[in-house]
Design a protein around this motif. Structure first.
Motif, short mmCIF file in Angstrom:
data_model
loop_
_atom_site.label_atom_id
_atom_site.label_comp_id
_atom_site.label_asym_id
_atom_site.label_seq_id
_atom_site.Cartn_x
_atom_site.Cartn_y
_atom_site.Cartn_z
N THR A 4 0.84 -1.28 0.14
CA THR A 4 0.05 -0.08 -0.08
C THR A 4 0.74 1.19 0.13
OG1 THR A 4 -0.13 0.35 2.39
CG2 THR A 4 -1.71 -1.36 1.40
N ALA A 5 0.30 2.48 -0.06
CA ALA A 5 0.96 3.60 -0.32
C ALA A 5 1.48 3.83 1.14
CB ALA A 5 -0.18 4.68 -0.79
N ASP A 6 0.66 3.53 2.17
CA ASP A 6 1.38 3.81 3.57
C ASP A 6 2.48 2.69 3.66
OD1 ASP A 6 -0.72 5.38 4.06
OD2 ASP A 6 -1.80 4.12 5.08
N GLN A 7 2.57 1.93 3.23
CA GLN A 7 3.49 0.87 3.38
C GLN A 7 4.96 1.66 2.71
OE1 GLN A 7 1.78 -2.68 1.97
NE2 GLN A 7 1.85 -3.64 3.70
N THR A 8 4.87 2.08 1.60
CA THR A 8 5.81 2.69 0.95
C THR A 8 6.38 3.93 1.54
OG1 THR A 8 4.61 1.90 -1.29
CG2 THR A 8 6.25 3.72 -1.39
N VAL A 9 5.38 4.82 2.15
CA VAL A 9 6.04 6.15 2.86
C VAL A 9 6.69 5.46 4.24
CG1 VAL A 9 5.32 7.71 4.38
CG2 VAL A 9 3.92 7.37 2.37
N ARG A 10 6.39 4.30 4.73
CA ARG A 10 6.96 3.82 5.99
C ARG A 10 8.49 3.28 5.56
NH1 ARG A 10 1.95 1.98 7.62
NH2 ARG A 10 2.58 -0.34 6.88
N LEU A 11 8.51 2.59 4.48
CA LEU A 11 9.66 2.06 3.91
C LEU A 11 10.78 3.08 3.48
CD1 LEU A 11 11.48 -0.20 2.87
CD2 LEU A 11 10.40 0.04 0.69
N LEU A 12 10.39 4.17 2.91
CA LEU A 12 11.04 5.26 2.49
C LEU A 12 11.54 5.96 3.71
CD1 LEU A 12 9.32 7.20 -0.66
CD2 LEU A 12 11.39 5.42 -0.44
#
Length: 377
Positions: A4-12
């Protein structure tokens, strides 16, 4: 990259935090195909011969021109920078003619070694979290990291062709991680040199045929680091006491005033390499050279090429007391060293050099060294 977009934000956020903890000062992301203009620009530079005798640039032209040509699965490139701003202005050393001026990037451990391990750790984290494939690159690989850093928002390529950063000036080591993951990208950084041309005007050999273009055939950094033969005569006096690299165009950049404020991550130079005496450096045998430059990029050029550079510095020193040091190298096993010693001796003590010329030429078997005896300073 799945998620998800939230997972991507957390990864970055995790990647950026880890990059900072590893000592990286700059972080940005670009699409792997963000610079479709690079193949044509590279081809033009090679066609002009600006790469001098660095044939590896021409041999890797196809892969070098595009990250996707280097690795077809690449979707994104993470570009990272490490601040190495020197504590003092490198230009000040050029006034101290009996010491050797070593480029700021080479006064510490080899930056390839410093950065590559950190890149691998960060790339491993990305692979673990995302399941994507990753590859890491420092500048020994055929990857044009400076224009990619520009695309990733770290800064812009200045008129001297080096990346310029608002917070770090011209003092950033660069590394890159190519990945098959499609990551959110940063906006490219606009060019901010304006009408300034200080980096062009300070060059002692006029190595820039135009702004943003560098001709290695006139570059002192190229001759002192990459060139394997004798230093061409027309570049010896301009070389001054620069015995490894040339920082002039970087050091004069006005954006460096901000780099001086970024002290936390600065790579400290080794004290013994900040202003070493030419008289001591010219005495280095192979073992002494290897010991002094253990872990340093300087070690890669070898003792003979390094002493060649030191002798050019001695010839430019104006210190007649160093003439004996040059004369003592006339029997060196390396033609490179013997040739440079002749030039230095002729500069400092032309009468002594002339007295030795006929006898030495009669015994010398190397044509390049005899050409030095026949040549002019």
């Amino acid at each position: 990259m799945a998620g998800t977009a939230d997972q991507t934000v957390r990864l970055l956020a995790e990647l950026q935090a880890r990059a900072k903890a590893l000592g990286f000062d700059a972080f940005g992301i670009a699409r792997a195909d963000a610079r479709p203009d690079l193949p044509a620009k590279l081809h033009h530079a090679l066609a002009q011969g600006w790469h001098a005798d660095m044939e590896w640039m021409a041999e890797t032209e196809e892969r070098r021109g595009s990250p996707t040509a280097l690795w077809s699965e690449a979707k994104s490139v993470i570009v990272l920078g490490v601040n190495y701003a020197p504590a003092e202005n490198p230009l000040d050393l050029l006034e101290q003619r009996t010491v050797g001026a070593i480029s700021a990037y080479a006064r510490n451990r080899d930056y390839h070694d410093l950065i590559k391990g950190r890149l691998k750790e960060l790339a491993g984290l990305l692979a673990q979290r995302s399941g994507a494939d990753v590859k890491v690159f420092v500048d020994t690989a055929p990857l044009m990291e400076k224009p990619l850093a520009e695309a990733a928002g770290l800064g812009w390529q200045g008129k001297h062709s080096v990346l310029v950063s608002r917070p770090f000036g011209s003092w950033l080591f660069l590394g890159a991680i190519l990945t098959s993951a499609e990551l959110p990208i940063n906006a490219p950084h606009p060019e901010n040199c304006g009408s300034c041309r200080k980096c062009l005007d300070i060059c002692p050999t006029d190595a820039f045929p135009a702004p943003f273009r560098l001709d290695a055939r006139k570059c002192l950094a190229y001759y002192s680091v990459e060139h394997k033969g004798p230093i061409p005569r027309e570049f010896r006096r301009p070389m001054g006491n620069r015995i490894y690299g040339c920082d002039d165009c970087l050091a004069v950049c006005p954006w460096n005033k901000f780099a001086a404020q970024s002290r936390e991550a600065r790579l400290r130079s080794r004290p013994e390499l900040e202003s070493p005496a030419l008289a001591d450096l010219v005495d280095l045998d192979d073992a002494g050279f290897r010991a002094l430059f253990s872990g340093s990029p300087i070690k890669r050029i070898g003792q003979a090429r390094f002493v060649r550079n030191v002798l050019i510095g001695i010839g430019n020193s104006g210190d007649e007391a160093l003439a004996l040091k040059a004369e003592q190298r006339l029997d060196n096993a390396s033609p490179l060293v013997r040739g440079a010693a002749i030039w230095a001796l002729r500069r400092l003590d032309p009468e002594r050099a002339e007295a030795l010329r006929l006898d030495r030429m009669g015994r010398e078997r190397d044509s390049s060294v005899n050409a030095e005896w026949d040549g002019t300073v």
